[in-house]
Design an enzyme around this catalytic site. Sequence first.
Site: not given
Ligand code: GLU
Length: 583
Positions: A398, A462, A482
């Site tokens: 991200t 997150s 993260g």
């Molecule tokens: N998919 C993660 C989330 O929505 C974000 C991607 C990541 O930072 O790993 O929290």
Amino acid sequence: MITRRLVVSVAGVLTGASVLFVQPAAASPPQTAGREPVAEGYGGAVSTVDPDASRAALDVLRRGGNAMDAAVAAAATLGVTEPYSAGLAGGGFIVYYDARHRRVHTVDGRETAPRAMTATSLEGVPFDDAVTSGLSAGVPGSVAQWELALRRFGTISLGRALRPAIEVASRGFTVDQTFHDQTAANAARFKDFTSTARLYLPGGAPPPVGSVFRNPELAETYRQLGSRGGSWLYGGRLGSEIVATVKNPPVVPGSTRTVRPGLMELSDLTAYRAIERPPTKVTYRGMDVYGMAPPSSGGSTVGEALNILEALPKVGAHEYLEASRLAFADRGRYVGDIPGVPLRELLSDGFAKERACLVGERAIAHPAAPGDPDGTYGPCRAATPSQATPTPAEGPETTHLVVTDRSGNVAAYNITIESTGGNGIVVPGRGFLLNNELTDFTFGPAPGDPNLPGPGKRPRSSMAPTIVLSGGRPLLAVGSPGGSTIITTVLQILVNRWDLGMSLPEALAAPRATQRNTAQTQAEQGFLDRYGAELTLRGHSFTPNPEIGAATAVEFLGGGRLQAVAEPTRRGGGSALVVSGRR
Ligand code: GLU
């Protein structure tokens, strides 16, 4: 001026009473020309992980665009230069302070599950298989989010906002170490898809550091998106191509990879909507902290942890880890894209007090059980460990950006395609990767888990773009990539800044640790060196993590002066810029 005084006095009082637990890491010189981790000035500011994206935002601001215009321009540019973290086929969350009305809004552009997906669709699927598959591709949210965000809060068209990204995609950008390393780390799967190998492994290898990388197909996709609008994706030709790619991934003939097809239909794209939602809000040491509500767990978990910390007599490393552990226990049990998340109670002072009284001299036994946010709070209630929901693995991907403009509007924006490199599959001829956001669902079986997949459901996130107001005026905005460490990175930066009296650059540079109701706390070496021994004696156990997060932030210093801050070293360092050095 008022806000500045408040900050100084808060920091002054609390550092006296607190254990200073995080020393800032020495800021290293930027690795690449154009990367400056701190910029101070007037008239607007931006911080992203990437100089091209920061310049795109600055260009929009200098031409009179506002913070939302610039945020969309920067996000689209990150789709070119950070294509493994961001892109038009991903999703994200924007927290926005509208200076004119003095209100905080959020725009949810989270991907959705296709309507054919049920609670058992991911059951038994090995996680690694899901990561590189059509099955994990969610209905893209970013384009709908950009359109809604610009319509509600912006001043320019989507086509105009995409112009800087089109220019960077056409003329190219210089490959840095991060881009090279991320390509190399993905090479084993990129080479299995004809479209991805052609784009990102030219000549069969990752583009070398220092070479110029162009993406004319993405430039053309953005151009058409600008002129045709989002309906080209949500039901039109581009949408059909996305669906075809998801259902029948372009696997290289002879590849031994098993690639599960997806369930997405064009009707899922037609049904997609970005959503404006009320933000979460807690008051911490007199400041109002706004965050992202479900389907993200960012706002509720950062907010609950802050409330717990405020209920404790002192704040140090131990308390920071324990507040986070407890908040994650509640996140796992209660937060997801479901009706009836007890958000008000999770963010209430009564609940926080009840949770805070579990924090003692020694670390809480793992796993911490969730509390009971039922509106009736009394003396300490020890919950049953069997109720605990483990925090699943989430990767370190991200990206996050912040922008503020001359009017004082502020955008804090997390954009993602989930894994670094998304699902690894480029839509043939279009120059962008698909997301694998649906891996954020709990795969199950897990009866009662709020984050099981479902038709049209958004996987729990997150992501925690955060805006802090003091006296109704913006004081600070911050966020990070993260996975679930996003929450602890944001929390730790706020604690560093407000409780430990660090400057914002120090608060970002300081070594990090992340406790997410896991048996071990992950920590960077600097944190272990400083606190490892003393916290181990108190029952904490650690595992090293070389790098946690890659934050971006901005602080309003008073008198119109702005401080944009990016990472000095993590992920190769970020890029902070201001519109003008002088008032
Ligand atoms: N998919 C993660 C989330 O929505 C974000 C991607 C990541 O930072 O790993 O929290």
